[in-house]
Design a protein around this motif. Structure first.
Motif, PDB file in Angstrom:
ATOM      1  N   ILE A 169       0.957  -1.187  -0.192  1.00 12.55           N
ATOM      2  CA  ILE A 169       0.018  -0.099   0.068  1.00 12.55           C
ATOM      3  C   ILE A 169       1.025   1.184   0.056  1.00 12.55           C
ATOM      4  O   ILE A 169       0.255   2.184  -0.780  1.00 12.55           O
ATOM      5  CB  ILE A 169      -0.913  -0.043   1.264  1.00 12.55           C
ATOM      6  CG1 ILE A 169      -2.062  -1.127   0.987  1.00 12.55           C
ATOM      7  CG2 ILE A 169      -1.722   1.127   1.352  1.00 12.55           C
ATOM      8  CD1 ILE A 169      -3.034  -1.135   1.714  1.00 12.55           C
ATOM      9  N   THR A 170       1.836   1.196   0.822  1.00 14.13           N
ATOM     10  CA  THR A 170       2.687   2.595   0.918  1.00 14.13           C
ATOM     11  C   THR A 170       3.496   2.702  -0.423  1.00 14.13           C
ATOM     12  O   THR A 170       3.734   3.963  -1.030  1.00 14.13           O
ATOM     13  CB  THR A 170       3.651   2.668   1.918  1.00 14.13           C
ATOM     14  OG1 THR A 170       4.429   1.302   1.904  1.00 14.13           O
ATOM     15  CG2 THR A 170       3.189   2.882   3.173  1.00 14.13           C
ATOM     16  N   TYR A 171       3.815   1.743  -1.216  1.00 17.91           N
ATOM     17  CA  TYR A 171       4.592   1.753  -2.658  1.00 17.91           C
ATOM     18  C   TYR A 171       3.830   2.114  -3.495  1.00 17.91           C
ATOM     19  O   TYR A 171       4.163   2.880  -4.574  1.00 17.91           O
ATOM     20  CB  TYR A 171       5.468   0.448  -2.804  1.00 17.91           C
ATOM     21  CG  TYR A 171       6.702   0.687  -1.999  1.00 17.91           C
ATOM     22  CD1 TYR A 171       7.274  -0.533  -1.540  1.00 17.91           C
ATOM     23  CD2 TYR A 171       7.443   1.827  -2.062  1.00 17.91           C
ATOM     24  CE1 TYR A 171       8.547  -0.518  -0.889  1.00 17.91           C
ATOM     25  CE2 TYR A 171       8.644   1.770  -1.457  1.00 17.91           C
ATOM     26  CZ  TYR A 171       9.326   0.642  -1.075  1.00 17.91           C
ATOM     27  OH  TYR A 171      10.421   0.800  -0.477  1.00 17.91           O
ATOM     28  N   TYR A 172       2.565   1.131  -3.605  1.00 15.77           N
ATOM     29  CA  TYR A 172       1.882   1.266  -5.042  1.00 15.77           C
ATOM     30  C   TYR A 172       0.385   1.636  -4.951  1.00 15.77           C
ATOM     31  O   TYR A 172      -0.044   2.283  -5.824  1.00 15.77           O
ATOM     32  CB  TYR A 172       1.787  -0.251  -5.411  1.00 15.77           C
ATOM     33  CG  TYR A 172       3.217  -0.748  -5.855  1.00 15.77           C
ATOM     34  CD1 TYR A 172       3.910  -1.462  -5.054  1.00 15.77           C
ATOM     35  CD2 TYR A 172       3.919  -0.357  -7.181  1.00 15.77           C
ATOM     36  CE1 TYR A 172       5.052  -2.048  -5.287  1.00 15.77           C
ATOM     37  CE2 TYR A 172       4.982  -0.802  -7.598  1.00 15.77           C
ATOM     38  CZ  TYR A 172       5.589  -1.522  -6.744  1.00 15.77           C
ATOM     39  OH  TYR A 172       6.821  -2.078  -6.822  1.00 15.77           O
ATOM     40  N   HIS A 173      -0.142   1.618  -3.875  1.00 13.78           N
ATOM     41  CA  HIS A 173      -1.533   1.737  -3.747  1.00 13.78           C
ATOM     42  C   HIS A 173      -1.788   2.744  -2.786  1.00 13.78           C
ATOM     43  O   HIS A 173      -2.697   2.440  -1.836  1.00 13.78           O
ATOM     44  CB  HIS A 173      -2.540   0.657  -3.431  1.00 13.78           C
ATOM     45  CG  HIS A 173      -2.081  -0.580  -4.292  1.00 13.78           C
ATOM     46  ND1 HIS A 173      -2.923  -0.557  -5.425  1.00 13.78           N
ATOM     47  CD2 HIS A 173      -0.996  -1.492  -4.350  1.00 13.78           C
ATOM     48  CE1 HIS A 173      -2.399  -1.634  -6.077  1.00 13.78           C
ATOM     49  NE2 HIS A 173      -1.308  -2.414  -5.606  1.00 13.78           N
TER      50      HIS A 173
ATOM     51  N   SER B 144       7.701   1.411  -8.118  1.00 13.58           N
ATOM     52  CA  SER B 144       7.452   1.932  -6.602  1.00 13.58           C
ATOM     53  C   SER B 144       7.527   3.296  -6.140  1.00 13.58           C
ATOM     54  O   SER B 144       8.579   3.884  -6.839  1.00 13.58           O
ATOM     55  CB  SER B 144       7.864   1.022  -5.672  1.00 13.58           C
ATOM     56  OG  SER B 144       9.157   0.988  -5.617  1.00 13.58           O
ATOM     57  N   GLN B 145       6.596   3.863  -5.631  1.00 13.00           N
ATOM     58  CA  GLN B 145       6.878   5.332  -5.211  1.00 13.00           C
ATOM     59  C   GLN B 145       6.683   5.263  -3.869  1.00 13.00           C
ATOM     60  O   GLN B 145       5.813   4.933  -3.022  1.00 13.00           O
ATOM     61  CB  GLN B 145       5.705   5.933  -5.596  1.00 13.00           C
ATOM     62  CG  GLN B 145       5.646   6.104  -7.142  1.00 13.00           C
ATOM     63  CD  GLN B 145       4.506   7.171  -7.705  1.00 13.00           C
ATOM     64  OE1 GLN B 145       3.666   6.864  -7.503  1.00 13.00           O
ATOM     65  NE2 GLN B 145       4.811   7.838  -8.606  1.00 13.00           N
ATOM     66  N   GLU B 146       7.858   5.711  -3.045  1.00 16.28           N
ATOM     67  CA  GLU B 146       7.899   5.957  -1.591  1.00 16.28           C
ATOM     68  C   GLU B 146       6.914   7.179  -1.399  1.00 16.28           C
ATOM     69  O   GLU B 146       6.610   8.018  -2.218  1.00 16.28           O
ATOM     70  CB  GLU B 146       9.262   6.342  -1.452  1.00 16.28           C
ATOM     71  CG  GLU B 146      10.427   5.536  -1.402  1.00 16.28           C
ATOM     72  CD  GLU B 146      10.291   4.419   0.088  1.00 16.28           C
ATOM     73  OE1 GLU B 146       9.666   4.839   0.909  1.00 16.28           O
ATOM     74  OE2 GLU B 146      11.120   3.525  -0.202  1.00 16.28           O
ATOM     75  N   THR B 147       6.758   7.044  -0.047  1.00 16.29           N
ATOM     76  CA  THR B 147       5.639   8.084   0.361  1.00 16.29           C
ATOM     77  C   THR B 147       6.193   9.584   0.305  1.00 16.29           C
ATOM     78  O   THR B 147       5.476  10.680   0.151  1.00 16.29           O
ATOM     79  CB  THR B 147       4.999   7.846   1.635  1.00 16.29           C
ATOM     80  OG1 THR B 147       6.055   7.535   2.544  1.00 16.29           O
ATOM     81  CG2 THR B 147       4.101   6.910   1.649  1.00 16.29           C
TER      82      THR B 147
ATOM     83  N   ALA C  48      -3.633  -1.247 -10.985  1.00 14.28           N
ATOM     84  CA  ALA C  48      -2.588  -1.288  -9.890  1.00 14.28           C
ATOM     85  C   ALA C  48      -1.372  -0.652 -10.263  1.00 14.28           C
ATOM     86  O   ALA C  48      -0.724   0.228  -9.677  1.00 14.28           O
ATOM     87  CB  ALA C  48      -2.271  -2.611  -9.746  1.00 14.28           C
TER      88      ALA C  48
END
Lengths: 626, 421, 368
Positions: free
Chosen positions: A423-427, B24-27, C113
């Motif tokens: 969740i923190t990376y992609y969603h 991927s994206q870090e917060t 996604a």
């Protein structure tokens, strides 16, 4: 001149001693060298052809010497006036020699000396037997084996010999039930061994044996072997009396209600404990020996009228067809299970006799190994592993609630860190704005990426856990608590790890400890790392694929022919024991997947008193209106 | 052989995993945009205002959550041909990638609304990051001003401010929570007309500028945003009234009391306090808390090509204030009160329908009830329901039942006072 | 043969039927129905079910007379060539379905996604996992599907219940949409969606008897129809025709709208897990059946060497359609023309052959 030369030499040598450093002479350190010989032959030198013939000839030689001595005695007796005693003794010697003669035919001799020493038959001559015993047990090096020679006071006295292992036997027993009765024997007639067993020896178990294998097994187990000169066999007497641990409380499976005795290391005690809880004449124990060198006994117990005979045959087949050197119960598990490579356990191992007996009455089979306080129960399904021994004592709502809690904790222990990372990376759109801002805010100063944080804390928790098991006693528990708290607190205060990650990992760790079975917990921990990687790289797709793959692996596993996910996956009649724990009086069927011979274990109405009329008094019977 | 296969499979799987890992994206790599405002700029361009939240402001770590100068958000206005281009340009000024999945409100300036919102809304419905649940708001004035002056004192973040505003609409009814999704549905499906919430910036001077379309006996005045007499230190922004559309163009606005009636006709009024003249003592006012007793029965018929609407509203009420001291709890007095409130509501409904017929916008959704009169969908699609609404005749009937009376069940009259000269 | 299907029961059969028929519902099928049948689209699944079941019953009737699974029945009735043709047809249907489902699910993944991932990687990943399952056999697939079934159905029910506030009955009017003719024209050919219930007939030796197959087919198709109808009613009631026919991912959009409170919102990410698992299961079942029928057709010893090549071919084929609209169109065309042909032709042909053979036997008996 010489004096000068002498003193010069002395001066020089003393200078030398003073100035030059001589290392102390230490012997060279011990190095385990490779074996010099190239060939891998295991056969010891004794079975080479030359030594074989030497043995044969030695045996014949000894026989010849005895014969000659007897002939000499007979000659001297005949030349003088023979006393009846002397005649008797000569006659006895002749009898002994006659008995031994049968063994000395060339074929038998060659056969015997060619065989492995242990599989030979017991000879009639005490001397031969003594030599063989000394060779088998390496008595010259081994000081544990005691050979007690004595004479049975018949007229004439017979030589006899007792062989036993010190420490394994009960000394008082030998004295009182073997030696004392033997010293009171007045005459021997007929089959010597049969006579002694049925008329004189007061030991409560006595067995005649004909070959050395049984002797070796018995002596290693704590029996005493009695050899009598002239008898074509030996007697094994039960004298086990070694020191063992008393029956204690269960260490791993503690319950609040329920018996508090656990298995010990002695096989006989364990079997006894099971029999005490299941006093049915149908309960059958079969002994199988495992391991070539360790020769441990294992007992297979099952209810004859309930267990599926195919299953019993399969278990016995697998146990007898293992060949290895050394074996314990933990290793035995890996030897006989269907999928040793998959971390999920397919055999239940428990240390409580009441649990074993309840599984036996459902139609399963128990294997108890000597030297191990854990019993192995086969076949099982995944849901058996989630039952705690407390389940039988709890009522319907509590039982179901505890079961649900355990399944939930297993699921959480596998999935939670992967979910958090996905969740923190992609969603980031999957959580409400407040939550994602809280997570983002908490992670502002953290120098590591989220996956590094999670892995760091997970590995630290594993360190703490492992360290806690190494340190004994109270210190180990406090280390766990203190380490966890301090580590978590300090690492958050130093802004190395965000508090959210610590919470997530801590919940996961605690959830994984609430799984009743230890090996299942380890399997869950290993799977969790795979899920973390899948979740951090492919998000929820990775988590879903991971779940799917694990589901597939679980559905394809079998435990002794029973699919691992019965009663859910191949849908068999559920017995109110998997997801929802039904009340005890409604568990009417045995588990369907075991295909037992007798399916029902309770009649539909188990609480018969409910339907009965109460007797006596003027109690208005509300049952009559039902 | 098996191990070789496994190794190959592991490598293939690993390469796919690593490829996924790239995206991927870090917060702390993303910036969350919580509101978007659209205004007219010269030429064909629009001026897009983004409100970005600063996560440090909500952090719980010590030493980080101190007051950030300027509040916990930052506002950035960009002139561009459309919203997507504006977002691209936004990324040039920020160190993080803009993330649109937490946009809580879409604010459209009045000028833009009057010239047509269709293209903005459709591009929003297409791009996957936008969610249909965004608050759809038309600003009386410029949305840039609105966003810069939104400084709620009760909330930490404006995103929570927008999100929570939907909740309080239920309790009063003076404005409605409209989502982009609802707007879009009404734009495309034949039936009713679209509407959106009307907001504005209050000058906070306390000046009272109500609309003058007033119902007799209704002491409450209808307001549009900016007009509510308010002063104080709280937020100058306010949500009041509803904007009505014809197609995708804004044609007018209905004020707070009309909005309340609209909510009532949509069966969406859990609580609404009406103030009206006391029937027996007109100088005092009675306040009643009304709610829908059951769903309003709306029957729409097509007679001779004309739309005939019959509305039957059933209200339940609770007396919340009787300053005059008359014992309205008694049945005969209560009936007076019920008749009075029914009267007021009837007139307000008729007023609302008249107003929306003038504007040509069927916000209540009578066209939807007409759908069952068509045999096939094609016929429905080809009929102009909005035109039909303009010439519809309406018959309203309101029944009220006062059920509760608050903490008192019998009001006693005041004590006698001394006569004054 | 080392690829015996093992033993399955009613539960596993239901799971297989449900998985293969329902999973297309996570894709764009609803939009197509809505486009064709307007407001009466929710009746289409029921029409599908009625058409299909009546034809499937014919097959079961024939199989009652002639023993064996579908291949053997076809062999007995139509000769070796006929059986081979039918098997070839089924292989192509399973393969086409696998390929198109793979493509659409990969697009689905990209849309919901991980938007920036390369589609070939996603297709490759899915096909890798599906081929792992094919390697394990049909039993684990059926069992896994059976385990996921109640979870999935509960999740779907919660979705439908959670959207209750946005549902308006008037969106479903006029009731008959564009007329009965249009409805039937849309409903009857799309019973091709249910073609893969024939798996039960092809894998007949794995089930105990025909009654098991009958129960499994009924249950599976019943469940699918009920849930399809309910979700279509909900979908039409919320979006109505004009907006409904635009959506590429109706299910995802519906899940997005759930807003029950400030904390019970944004649940569509968790539904990703559900459709990924069901999609993988469908692709796995399709690939397995293609493999199984190929080995049956050519009388091969084992299925294992075929798994990987077929998987790679499927992944490559999946990337051929140029864009998602083409893929959706292809899917619809395949289902309504090619699959529907199979649904209509195969039972009728078998019935004819059975009757003719029966008459011939009667004739030969009579002449004796």
């Amino acid at each position: 001149m010489e004096g000068l030369a002498n003193s010069l030499t002395k001066i020089i040598s003393s200078l030398k001693n003073l100035l030059i450093y001589e290392p102390p002479s230490i012997p060279t350190p011990f190095v385990l060298e490779e074996k010099q010989s190239e060939n891998e032959s295991e056969k010891p030198a004794e079975s080479s052809a030359l030594t074989e013939s030497a043995d044969e000839l030695n045996q014949l030689l000894r026989f010849a010497q005895h014969l000659e001595a007897t002939i000499e005695q007979a000659k001297s007796a005949i030349s003088q006036e023979p006393t009846p005693d002397k005649i008797d003794s000569i006659l006895q010697q002749i009898k002994v020699l006659e008995a031994q003669k049968a063994e000395l035919s060339p074929i038998l001799l060659a056969y015997n000396s060619g065989e492995n020493t242990e599989s030979r038959n017991i000879s009639a001559s005490l001397e031969e037997n003594s030599l063989i015993i000394k060779k088998i047990f390496q008595v010259s090096d081994n000081e544990d084996i005691i050979i007690r020679d004595f004479f049975i006071p018949t007229n004439p006295p017979r030589k006899a010999m007792l062989v036993f292992t010190q420490g394994l036997v009960d000394n008082k027993d030998i004295t009182s039930s073997i030696l004392m009765p033997l010293f009171a024997v007045k005459e021997l007639s007929g089959d010597i061994l049969e006579f002694l067993i049925t008329k004189h020896l007061s030991s409560n178990q006595a067995k005649q044996v004909k070959d050395f294998q049984a002797i070796v097994k018995g002596i290693n187990g704590g029996d005493t072997a009695l050899f009598v000169d002239g008898a074509n066999g030996a007697i094994l007497l039960f004298t086990k009396g070694f020191e063992h641990r008393a029956i204690g409380r269960p260490q791993l499976e503690q319950t609040i209600r329920g018996s508090q005795s656990a298995f010990t290391e002695t096989l006989r005690t364990n079997i006894t404990l099971v029999r005490l809880t299941l006093r049915s004449p149908d309960l059958v124990t079969k002994m199988i020996t495992l391991g070539k060198r360790s020769r441990i006994d294992c007992a297979v117990m099952y209810l004859q009228s309930v267990a599926n005979p195919d299953l019993v045959a399969e278990v016995k087949r697998r146990l007898s067809n293992i060949s290895t050197d050394n074996i314990t119960a933990g290793m035995l598990e890996q030897f006989i299970e269907d999928h040793p490579g998959i971390p999920f356990p397919q055999i239940l191992s428990t240390e409580r006799p009441d649990r074993v007996s309840s599984h036996l009455s459902e139609g399963r089979i128990a294997v108890l190994v000597d030297g191990d306080p854990f019993a192995l129960v086969v076949p099982i399904s995944l849901f058996t592993l989630f039952g705690s021994p407390e389940d039988f004592a709890l009522k319907l709502p509590s039982g179901t609630f505890m079961r649900a809690l355990r399944y939930l904790s297993a699921f959480v222990a596998v999935i939670l860190p992967a979910f958090y990372l996905a969740i923190t990376y992609y969603h980031q759109e999957a959580v409400p704005t407040d939550l994602i801002l809280a997570i983002a805010g908490a992670r502002e100063r953290i120098p590591f990426p989220a996956i590094a944080e999670v892995l760091f804390i997970e590995v630290s928790f594993e360190f703490i856990r492992e360290a806690g098991t190494r340190i004994p006693g109270l210190l180990g528990q406090t280390l766990g608590i203190v380490g966890g708290i301090i580590l978590g607190q300090a690492v958050v205060a130093a802004s190395l790890i965000s508090p959210v990650t610590v919470v997530v990992v801590a919940i996961t760790a605690i959830a994984s400890f609430s799984i009743p079975d230890f090996r299942m917990g380890m399997a869950v921990r290993q799977i969790r790392f795979l899920f973390i990687i899948a979740g951090a790289t492919l998000g929820l797709i990775g988590v879903a694929s991971g779940l799917f793959v694990v589901l597939g692996v679980l559905s394809s596993m079998k435990s002794f022919g029973v699919p691992y996910l019965s009663p859910i996956a191949p849908k068999t009649t559920p017995g109110l024991d998997t997801m929802v724990r039904g009340p005890v009086y409604r568990q009417e069927q045995r588990p369907d997947e075991l295909n037992t011979q007798d399916q029902s274990r309770q009649p539909p109405i188990s609480r018969k008193w409910e339907k009965q009329r109460t007797e006596g008094g003027n109690v208005t019977d509300e049952l009559s209106t039902r | 052989m098996r191990y070789k296969l496994m190794v190959v499979a592991i490598f293939v799987g690993l390469s796919i995993l690593l490829a996924g890992c790239r995206w991927s994206q870090e917060t702390d790599d993303v910036a969350f945009i919580t509101a978007i405002g659209v205004d007219k700029a010269e030429g064909e361009k629009i001026k897009v205002t983004f409100q970005v939240v600063i996560p440090r402001a909500v952090s719980s770590l010590q030493g980080i959550g101190q007051e950030i100068q300027g509040g916990p958000t930052m506002i950035s206005s960009i002139v561009a041909p459309n919203i997507t281009e504006a977002r691209n340009l936004l990324a040039t000024s920020m160190s993080r990638t803009p993330n649109l999945s937490h946009v809580q409100a879409l604010l459209i300036g009045e000028e833009v609304a009057r010239s047509g919102t269709g293209d903005i809304v459709s591009s929003i419905m297409r791009f996957r990051e936008y969610r249909g649940g965004m608050f759809m708001v038309v600003v009386r004035g410029k949305s840039e001003d609105f966003l810069t002056s939104t400084k709620p004192k009760l909330e930490l973040l404006p995103s929570k401010f927008f999100e929570a505003f939907g909740k309080s609409s239920e309790q009063v009814g003076y404005y409605l929570r409209v989502e982009v999704h609802d707007l879009y549905l009404r734009l495309k499906n034949p039936g009713g007309s679209a509407y959106a919430t009307y907001v504005g910036i209050n000058p906070l001077t306390g000046e009272d500028t109500p609309l003058d379309t007033k119902m007799p006996n209704d002491k409450a005045k209808g307001y549009l945003p900016k007009d509510i007499p308010r002063a104080g230190t709280e937020n100058p922004t306010e949500f009041a009234g509803t904007v009505v559309f014809n197609g995708d163009k804004m044609v007018g606005a209905i004020d707070t009391s009309e909005t309340r009636i609209l909510a009532m006709l949509h069966n969406d009024l859990p609580r609404g306090v009406f103030t009206l003249d006391d029937p027996l003592e007109p100088q005092h006012e009675v306040s009643l808390n009304m709610r829908n007793g059951s769903s309003p029965k709306i029957d729409v018929d097509l007679i001779d090509g004309r739309e005939v609407i019959k509305i039957n509203v059933f209200l339940e009420g609770e007396i919340t204030g009787i300053p005059s001291g008359i014992n309205y709890e008694k049945p005969e007095y209560r009936e007076l009160l019920e008749a009075a409130i029914s009267d007021v509501v009837t007139q307000e409904i008729q007023g609302l329908i008249r107003h929306t017929q003038e504007l040509g916008s069927d916000v209540v959704g009578f066209g939807y009830e007409l759908r069952s009169h068509f045999a096939t969908y094609r016929e429905l699609r080809e009929t102009n329901l909005a035109e039909l609404y303009k010439t519809a005749s309406v018959d309203v009937k309101v029944t009220t039942k006062l059920r509760r009376t608050g903490l008192m069940w019998k009001t006693s009259p005041y004590a006698l006072t001394a006569t004054s000269e | 043969m080392s690829y015996q299907p093992g033993k399955m029961g009613v539960a596993a059969g239901t799971a297989i039927v449900f998985t293969t028929t329902f999973t297309s519902f996570f894709l764009s099928v609803w939009s197509v129905f809505t486009d064709q049948a307007a407001t009466a689209a929710w009746l289409v699944p029921s029409i599908n079910a009625v058409c299909f079941l009546s034809l499937f019953w014919i097959v079961l009737y024939v199989m009652q007379r002639v023993p064996g699974d579908l291949y053997e029945v076809a062999e007995r009735l139509l000769g070796k060539t006929g059986a081979r043709l039918i098997t070839l047809y089924f292989i192509t249907t399973f393969f086409i379905d696998a390929v198109l489902t793979l493509r659409q699910f990969a697009e689905n993944t990209l849309l919901t996604a991980i938007p920036s991932l390369d589609i070939s990687l996603v297709a490759g990943w899915y096909v890798l996992i599906a081929s792992f399952y094919v390697y394990l056999g049909i039993e684990p697939i059926a069992r896994a599907a059976y385990i996921v079934l109640p979870v999935g159905l509960t999740a779907l029910t919660l979705l439908l219940l959670g959207l209750y506030t946005k549902f308006h009955l008037y969106n479903l009017r006029p009731w008959l949409g564009d007329g009965l003719g249009v409805l039937l024209k849309s409903g009857v050919p799309s019973s091709g969606f249910y073609l893969h219930t024939f798996i039960l007939a092809i894998l007949a030796p794995a089930f105990q008897n025909l009654r098991t197959i009958r129960t499994a087919a009924l249950l599976g198709i019943g469940l699918t129809t009920i849930f399809r109808t309910l979700t279509l009613i909900m979908y039409m009631g919320i979006f109505s025709v004009e907006v409904g026919r635009e959506k590429v991912l109706p299910f995802y959009e519906m899940a997005r709208l759930i807003y029950l409170s400030r904390y019970l919102q944004r649940v569509e990410a968790f539904y990703i897990i559900l459709w990924v698992i069901l999609g993988l299961a469908t692709i796995a079942i399709d690939l397995y059946m293609a493999n199984y029928l190929l080995t049956r057709l050519f009388n091969l010893q084992s299925m294992r060497p075929l798994i990987l090549p077929l998987a790679i071919i499927a992944a490559q084929l999946a990337l051929i359609p140029a864009d998602i609209a083409t893929a959706i169109e292809l899917n619809v065309k395949a289902d309504t023309i090619y699959f529907a042909a199979g649904v209509l032709v195969v039972p009728v042909v078998l019935l004819m052959a059975n009757l003719i053979k029966g008459k011939r036997k009667a004739k030969s008996c009579a002449t004796n």
